[in-house]
Scaffold this motif. Sequence first.
Motif, PDB file in Angstrom:
ATOM      1  N   GLN A 156       4.632  47.866  51.569  1.00 19.59           N
ATOM      2  CA  GLN A 156       3.464  48.733  51.403  1.00 19.59           C
ATOM      3  C   GLN A 156       3.094  49.432  52.710  1.00 19.59           C
ATOM      4  O   GLN A 156       2.732  50.616  52.715  1.00 19.59           O
ATOM      5  CB  GLN A 156       2.270  47.913  50.881  1.00 19.59           C
ATOM      6  N   GLN A 157       3.206  48.705  53.818  1.00 16.41           N
ATOM      7  CA  GLN A 157       2.929  49.316  55.114  1.00 16.41           C
ATOM      8  C   GLN A 157       3.946  50.408  55.426  1.00 16.41           C
ATOM      9  O   GLN A 157       3.590  51.458  55.965  1.00 16.41           O
ATOM     10  CB  GLN A 157       2.938  48.239  56.203  1.00 16.41           C
TER      11      GLN A 157
ATOM     12  N   SER B 175       1.607  58.946  54.207  1.00 14.54           N
ATOM     13  CA  SER B 175       0.239  59.445  54.023  1.00 14.54           C
ATOM     14  C   SER B 175      -0.486  59.674  55.344  1.00 14.54           C
ATOM     15  O   SER B 175      -1.624  60.147  55.360  1.00 14.54           O
ATOM     16  CB  SER B 175      -0.571  58.457  53.167  1.00 14.54           C
ATOM     17  N   ARG B 176       0.165  59.391  56.467  1.00 20.39           N
ATOM     18  CA  ARG B 176      -0.456  59.650  57.763  1.00 20.39           C
ATOM     19  C   ARG B 176      -0.449  61.153  58.033  1.00 20.39           C
ATOM     20  O   ARG B 176       0.554  61.824  57.735  1.00 20.39           O
ATOM     21  CB  ARG B 176       0.305  58.920  58.873  1.00 20.39           C
TER      22      ARG B 176
ATOM     23  N   SER C  90       3.202  53.546  53.479  1.00 16.81           N
ATOM     24  CA  SER C  90       1.990  54.263  53.889  1.00 16.81           C
ATOM     25  C   SER C  90       2.244  55.280  54.995  1.00 16.81           C
ATOM     26  O   SER C  90       1.368  56.122  55.263  1.00 16.81           O
ATOM     27  CB  SER C  90       0.923  53.265  54.348  1.00 16.81           C
TER      28      SER C  90
END
Length: 286
Positions: free
Chosen positions: A224-225, A231-232, A228
């Motif tokens: 999940q990390q 999306s930064r 992500s």
Amino acid sequence: MRADEGFPRTLVDSLGRSVEIRHKPQRIVAIFASNVEMLAAIGAGDAIVGVEAWTRYPADIAARAKVGGRLGFSVEAIARLRADLVIMTPARQAATLVDPLQRIGIPALVLNHRDLVAVQANIRLLGQATGHESGAEQLIEHMQARLAAVQARLAGQPPVAVYLETGSNDRGSYLTLRGHNYTSDILRLAGGRNLFADSRLSQVGGESVYHANPTRIIVAGSPQQAASLGSRPGWQSIAAVAEGRVDSLPRALLLIPGPRVVEGVEQLAALLHPELFPKPLSEITP
């Protein structure tokens, strides 16, 4: 054979201190996960009576008495456990225990896991400190054989340019590897090249990662990390992110300098060079 055969013995720890261990330890306090994992792997796990609050592995040892955590460690708690040996690493104020433990007669062995060579040397030292020399040598031989199997697969392959992220915050700063340490050894032995090895800072921003143009991005953390990152703000302009060349590995395999570093090398090598690792190494005799 007597339980105390070979004791007392005097060993030199990572601080250059001569530490006398009068008898084979029966009640060990091990501070930090790396030291716990090494002791358990050489056969000394049953003697561990105390750990720090953040110890999670192995599961049975994680349930032992706690002697401190993020805010420091308690000499009184160690004394109440009647410890006859303390193993620690000089981090998070643990080294401040050395003098008070010496005053009350509890030997403390300080280990510094700078790189994978030091990790193996410390395994050997722990074997000597606990009377588990045979278990330590067997563990080192097993680790070396597994690492050699990876190197045999990677022979002649050019290293993959990698941005390895070890942490992040909500202010747009991200932690990565610099210099030479055990995690950079893991990356190198897995067939990777650390793009920030020569950086003066371990914190980087998205722009720095963009200009470094990594072939692969590895996140020490969860899937999940890793997901992500897309999306930064601005990170979709990094080719590795836009093209899905981002993976993760559990933090324990990359950031804890214990026996599981070998598993970290194996799994990372399979991510960076999937064409060379169609099956796990355990399924193929090297």
